[in-house]
Design a protein around this motif. Sequence first.
Motif, mmCIF file in Angstrom:
data_model
loop_
_atom_site.group_PDB
_atom_site.id
_atom_site.type_symbol
_atom_site.label_atom_id
_atom_site.label_comp_id
_atom_site.label_asym_id
_atom_site.label_seq_id
_atom_site.Cartn_x
_atom_site.Cartn_y
_atom_site.Cartn_z
ATOM 1 N N GLU A 33 25.496 -10.582 -1.422
ATOM 2 C CA GLU A 33 24.177 -11.067 -1.019
ATOM 3 C C GLU A 33 23.503 -10.083 -0.064
ATOM 4 O OE1 GLU A 33 21.869 -14.927 0.847
ATOM 5 O OE2 GLU A 33 23.873 -15.208 0.010
ATOM 6 N N ALA A 34 24.253 -9.498 0.853
ATOM 7 C CA ALA A 34 23.677 -8.477 1.737
ATOM 8 C C ALA A 34 23.173 -7.295 0.914
ATOM 9 C CB ALA A 34 24.713 -8.010 2.760
ATOM 10 N N THR A 35 23.865 -6.963 -0.167
ATOM 11 C CA THR A 35 23.424 -5.893 -1.065
ATOM 12 C C THR A 35 22.067 -6.220 -1.669
ATOM 13 O OG1 THR A 35 25.697 -5.250 -1.584
ATOM 14 C CG2 THR A 35 23.991 -4.642 -3.193
ATOM 15 N N PHE A 36 21.884 -7.441 -2.156
ATOM 16 C CA PHE A 36 20.612 -7.824 -2.767
ATOM 17 C C PHE A 36 19.497 -7.951 -1.727
ATOM 18 C CE2 PHE A 36 23.010 -8.177 -6.522
ATOM 19 C CZ PHE A 36 22.131 -8.254 -7.585
ATOM 20 N N LYS A 37 19.820 -8.389 -0.517
ATOM 21 C CA LYS A 37 18.816 -8.400 0.555
ATOM 22 C C LYS A 37 18.370 -6.972 0.854
ATOM 23 C CE LYS A 37 20.310 -12.516 3.108
ATOM 24 N NZ LYS A 37 20.907 -13.005 4.371
ATOM 25 N N GLY A 38 19.341 -6.081 1.006
ATOM 26 C CA GLY A 38 19.032 -4.682 1.288
ATOM 27 C C GLY A 38 18.271 -4.021 0.151
ATOM 28 N N LEU A 39 18.644 -4.342 -1.090
ATOM 29 C CA LEU A 39 17.929 -3.801 -2.245
ATOM 30 C C LEU A 39 16.486 -4.281 -2.238
ATOM 31 C CD1 LEU A 39 18.053 -2.155 -4.887
ATOM 32 C CD2 LEU A 39 18.766 -4.271 -6.041
ATOM 33 N N GLY A 40 16.268 -5.546 -1.891
ATOM 34 C CA GLY A 40 14.910 -6.072 -1.805
ATOM 35 C C GLY A 40 14.083 -5.316 -0.778
ATOM 36 N N LYS A 41 14.636 -5.110 0.420
ATOM 37 C CA LYS A 41 13.924 -4.361 1.467
ATOM 38 C C LYS A 41 13.642 -2.928 1.016
ATOM 39 C CE LYS A 41 13.507 -5.896 5.500
ATOM 40 N NZ LYS A 41 12.290 -6.487 6.082
ATOM 41 N N ALA A 42 14.656 -2.275 0.453
ATOM 42 C CA ALA A 42 14.511 -0.876 0.042
ATOM 43 C C ALA A 42 13.494 -0.732 -1.086
ATOM 44 C CB ALA A 42 15.871 -0.309 -0.377
ATOM 45 N N LEU A 43 13.560 -1.597 -2.088
ATOM 46 C CA LEU A 43 12.589 -1.528 -3.186
ATOM 47 C C LEU A 43 11.183 -1.857 -2.694
ATOM 48 C CD1 LEU A 43 14.481 -3.156 -6.179
ATOM 49 C CD2 LEU A 43 13.654 -0.793 -6.034
ATOM 50 N N GLY A 44 11.079 -2.835 -1.797
ATOM 51 C CA GLY A 44 9.767 -3.175 -1.243
ATOM 52 C C GLY A 44 9.109 -1.976 -0.592
ATOM 53 N N GLU A 45 9.888 -1.182 0.133
ATOM 54 C CA GLU A 45 9.364 0.052 0.741
ATOM 55 C C GLU A 45 9.019 1.086 -0.326
ATOM 56 O OE1 GLU A 45 12.067 1.847 3.537
ATOM 57 O OE2 GLU A 45 12.283 -0.016 4.678
ATOM 58 N N ALA A 46 9.938 1.312 -1.257
ATOM 59 C CA ALA A 46 9.799 2.401 -2.227
ATOM 60 C C ALA A 46 8.615 2.218 -3.175
ATOM 61 C CB ALA A 46 11.093 2.553 -3.028
ATOM 62 N N VAL A 47 8.289 0.983 -3.532
ATOM 63 C CA VAL A 47 7.191 0.748 -4.484
ATOM 64 C C VAL A 47 5.838 0.598 -3.796
ATOM 65 C CG1 VAL A 47 8.730 -0.293 -6.186
ATOM 66 C CG2 VAL A 47 7.443 -1.781 -4.624
ATOM 67 N N GLY A 48 5.841 0.627 -2.479
ATOM 68 C CA GLY A 48 4.586 0.494 -1.741
ATOM 69 C C GLY A 48 3.695 1.713 -1.920
ATOM 70 N N GLU A 49 2.397 1.504 -1.722
ATOM 71 C CA GLU A 49 1.437 2.601 -1.864
ATOM 72 C C GLU A 49 1.630 3.644 -0.778
ATOM 73 O OE1 GLU A 49 -2.574 2.262 -3.242
ATOM 74 O OE2 GLU A 49 -2.295 0.088 -3.409
ATOM 75 N N SER A 50 1.303 4.869 -1.128
ATOM 76 C CA SER A 50 1.355 5.998 -0.207
ATOM 77 C C SER A 50 0.020 6.726 -0.281
ATOM 78 C CB SER A 50 2.486 6.950 -0.607
ATOM 79 O OG SER A 50 2.508 8.089 0.231
ATOM 80 N N GLU A 51 -0.341 7.400 0.788
ATOM 81 C CA GLU A 51 -1.584 8.176 0.791
ATOM 82 C C GLU A 51 -1.425 9.517 0.097
ATOM 83 O OE1 GLU A 51 -3.416 8.439 4.613
ATOM 84 O OE2 GLU A 51 -3.210 6.288 4.975
ATOM 85 N N LYS A 52 -0.176 9.925 -0.109
ATOM 86 C CA LYS A 52 0.054 11.222 -0.739
ATOM 87 C C LYS A 52 1.131 11.085 -1.808
ATOM 88 C CE LYS A 52 3.553 12.544 2.605
ATOM 89 N NZ LYS A 52 4.070 13.522 3.503
ATOM 90 N N LEU A 53 1.215 12.063 -2.675
ATOM 91 C CA LEU A 53 2.272 12.126 -3.670
ATOM 92 C C LEU A 53 3.550 12.549 -2.947
ATOM 93 C CD1 LEU A 53 3.055 11.999 -6.682
ATOM 94 C CD2 LEU A 53 2.604 14.455 -6.760
ATOM 95 N N GLU A 54 4.571 11.727 -3.013
ATOM 96 C CA GLU A 54 5.806 11.988 -2.266
ATOM 97 C C GLU A 54 6.736 12.920 -3.043
ATOM 98 O OE1 GLU A 54 6.301 11.188 0.791
ATOM 99 O OE2 GLU A 54 4.607 9.838 1.042
ATOM 100 N N SER A 55 6.295 14.169 -3.189
ATOM 101 C CA SER A 55 7.104 15.177 -3.871
ATOM 102 C C SER A 55 6.647 16.558 -3.452
ATOM 103 C CB SER A 55 6.957 15.035 -5.387
ATOM 104 O OG SER A 55 7.575 16.127 -6.038
ATOM 105 N N THR A 56 7.587 17.416 -3.087
ATOM 106 C CA THR A 56 7.225 18.798 -2.768
ATOM 107 C C THR A 56 6.908 19.586 -4.035
ATOM 108 O OG1 THR A 56 9.566 19.431 -2.792
ATOM 109 C CG2 THR A 56 8.593 18.857 -0.648
ATOM 110 N N LYS A 57 7.332 19.084 -5.216
ATOM 111 C CA LYS A 57 7.026 19.714 -6.495
ATOM 112 C C LYS A 57 5.578 19.466 -6.913
ATOM 113 C CE LYS A 57 11.570 18.913 -8.534
ATOM 114 N NZ LYS A 57 12.242 18.265 -9.653
ATOM 115 N N GLY A 58 4.982 18.402 -6.350
ATOM 116 C CA GLY A 58 3.648 18.007 -6.770
ATOM 117 C C GLY A 58 3.658 17.126 -8.002
#
Length: 180
Positions: free
Chosen positions: A149-174
């Motif tokens: 359950e801690a894994t799924f809670k952590g996955l929820g928090k991590a995915l919530g951050e990762a799919v959020g909007e960003s002002e820039k493209l998060e890649s040095t490759k472009g």
Amino acid sequence: MKRETRETSVEVQLGVEGSIETNDRVLDHLLVTLFHYMGKKVSIRATYDLRHHLWEDVGITLGEELRSKLPEKFARFGSAIMPMDDALVIVAVDISGRPYVSVELSYGEGETGFEKALVREFLWGLARSLRATIHVKTLSGINAHHVIEATFKGLGKALGEAVGESEKLESTKGLLEVWG
């Protein structure tokens, strides 16, 4: 997003107020937890022949639905250190276009329905279809229910951050190769 095979029928809709009904009480509990900590509304319906197929196909369908809803510029990375009673788990996600999963789940006491192999199948299905790298590491834990359950809670928090909007493209490759 809908996935139909001879083994399963899975439908996942993000952003829709609904219920989670997979007919697997453990998976339902963990998905409710995941989306609560992700901060997203969801409706999930599934039927299946074997739990292994259910967990994998729910992961695949969820990843496809998440990928289809990614903003043009998204945060890409997310992580969480999640405590739950005796359990302490780290989860890190990188939506980079490169599917990979490292799962180090450990606990001393099993509990009916809470199985490492099913969690691994769910995470691999999710990683392949979302095109993400996912790392899970147990730092401590005795009870299987608490660690998973801690894994799924952590996955929820991590995915919530990762799919959020960003002002820039998060890649040095472009370029992020998550589409296609």
